[in-house]
Design an enzyme around this catalytic site. Structure first.
Site, PDB file in Angstrom:
ATOM      1  N   HIS A  47       0.806  -1.224   0.000  1.00  0.00           N
ATOM      2  CA  HIS A  47       0.000   0.000   0.000  1.00  0.00           C
ATOM      3  C   HIS A  47       0.839   1.273   0.000  1.00  0.00           C
ATOM      4  CE1 HIS A  47      -3.908  -1.631  -0.147  1.00  0.00           C
ATOM      5  NE2 HIS A  47      -3.722  -2.392   0.896  1.00  0.00           N
TER       6      HIS A  47
ATOM      7  N   ASP B 234       0.418  -4.198   5.651  1.00  0.00           N
ATOM      8  CA  ASP B 234      -0.655  -5.142   5.322  1.00  0.00           C
ATOM      9  C   ASP B 234      -0.709  -5.370   3.813  1.00  0.00           C
ATOM     10  OD1 ASP B 234      -1.421  -2.389   5.167  1.00  0.00           O
ATOM     11  OD2 ASP B 234      -3.479  -2.999   4.784  1.00  0.00           O
ATOM     12  N   GLU B 235      -1.316  -6.482   3.425  1.00  0.00           N
ATOM     13  CA  GLU B 235      -1.605  -6.803   2.031  1.00  0.00           C
ATOM     14  C   GLU B 235      -0.405  -6.580   1.108  1.00  0.00           C
ATOM     15  OE1 GLU B 235      -5.183  -4.431   1.587  1.00  0.00           O
ATOM     16  OE2 GLU B 235      -6.407  -6.140   2.202  1.00  0.00           O
ATOM     17  N   VAL B 236       0.696  -7.218   1.451  1.00  0.00           N
ATOM     18  CA  VAL B 236       1.894  -7.148   0.599  1.00  0.00           C
ATOM     19  C   VAL B 236       1.729  -8.235  -0.475  1.00  0.00           C
ATOM     20  CG1 VAL B 236       4.416  -7.207   0.575  1.00  0.00           C
ATOM     21  CG2 VAL B 236       3.211  -6.359   2.592  1.00  0.00           C
TER      22      VAL B 236
ATOM     23  N   GLN C  31       1.904  -1.059  -5.928  1.00  0.00           N
ATOM     24  CA  GLN C  31       1.392  -1.404  -4.594  1.00  0.00           C
ATOM     25  C   GLN C  31       2.506  -1.691  -3.582  1.00  0.00           C
ATOM     26  OE1 GLN C  31       0.695  -4.361  -2.575  1.00  0.00           O
ATOM     27  NE2 GLN C  31      -1.262  -3.854  -1.651  1.00  0.00           N
TER      28      GLN C  31
END
Ligand SMILES: [Zn+2]
Length: 323
Positions: free
Chosen positions: A154, A210-212, A175
């Protein structure tokens, strides 16, 4: 000689009351069969009762039902950041509702400076004076301020810019930042230093992570993984440890928080092998209706073996579709 006696009560024979009793019993049984909840309802009620009772026993007192820990509201400034004047109204409201602090995810609303971070701030970014005002308003309302700086996934707010394309793990998606790029740690360290300098009273910092979604995909990372025999999980932990080390070295008094979801796919053995710092405090987040179903006791037990503290996070109105 056998005599038969006829017994009457209120003018009715005893047989009448026998038939009445049997009829009422049958109707009562039928009524309860009709009212009986199905298995799903029983299961859900059981869960809710169980969770409430456990919660009540451990965290609440019967007098005030007051939670003793911090209650933090996450303000994500991407997209539609509030004007400073709005915080004058918002902070008293949050304090009245019981919040004890705010987590501010600045994204590109922070006024970054310096050669490495030139041109990363939005045109409507806050000034340092604005941030001083936010800190002051928070303090006036007894709210702590926790700045959030994304340090792995993110990072769209910076990786979308053409000057930072080389930092992307995957060229087509802005991202995830590449953890093995020679300037990644310098870039993140500079962001951390500037944000902490702007929050001199903050004792907690959040490093996101988060959300790698893209890990170990570029040539640099695959070479590093081969050279040091690292799995993707260990590559993730290596980068996180580097950031934690930087913060611990420069700011030993600051506690570090991060989102937990990347840890969910790493088993306890690998977490220990990756030497994840036990003092980092994972925030276990889930934005679905039934947290009980999706974050079972195994997750909490596993974390309790590794970390000294954990936090929990939900979302108002849901963050994943309509909930
Ligand atoms: Zn890479």
């Amino acid at each position: 000689m056998v005599r038969h006696y006829r017994v009457n009560i209120f003018g009715k024979p005893l047989k009448f009351y026998g038939i009445l009793l049997v009829t009422l019993s049958v109707l009562t049984i039928l009524y309860f069969m009709w009212k009986r909840p199905n298995k799903t309802t029983i299961s859900r009620q059981h869960k809710e009762n169980y969770m409430f009772n456990e919660f009540a026993r451990t965290e609440y007192d019967s007098r005030s039902l007051a939670f003793e820990g911090e209650k933090i509201v996450h303000l994500d400034l991407k997209g539609a950041p509030p004007k400073i004047s709005y915080y004058v109204k918002l902070f008293p409201l949050l304090a009245t509702l019981g919040a004890t602090g705010v987590l501010i995810e600045y994204e590109d609303m922070f006024p970054y400076t310096g050669a490495l971070l030139n041109n990363t701030s939005a045109l409507n970014a806050y000034s340092l004076e604005d941030i001083r005002t936010i800190n002051k308003l928070a303090k006036q309302n007894n709210l702590i301020v926790i700045p959030l700086i994304q340090t792995f996934g993110h990072m769209e707010f910076i990786l979308k810019l053409s000057e930072y394309k080389d930092f992307r793990e995957v060229p087509t998606y802005p991202q995830v930042i590449c953890p093995t790029h020679e300037n990644t740690l310098k870039l993140i360290t500079s962001m951390i230093e500037q944000i902490i300098a702007a929050h001199p009273e903050s004792k907690l910092i959040h490093i996101g992570a988060d959300e790698v979604y893209y890990l170990g995909m570029c040539d640099r990372c695959t070479d590093t993984m081969l050279k040091y025999n690292l799995s993707k999980n260990l590559l993730f932990l290596e980068h996180i440890n580097n950031i934690i080390d930087v913060i611990n070295r420069i700011y030993p008094h600051i506690r570090i928080l991060m989102w937990d979801d990347q840890f969910r796919s790493i088993n306890e053995e690998e977490l220990k092998k990756g030497h994840v710092n036990i003092n980092v405090e994972p925030i276990i987040w889930k934005y679905t209706k039934d947290v009980y179903e999706e974050l079972g006791p195994t997750l909490w037990d596993g974390y309790s073996q590794v970390f000294s503290k954990v936090w929990a996070a939900s979302a108002f109105k849901g963050a994943t579709g309509k909930q």
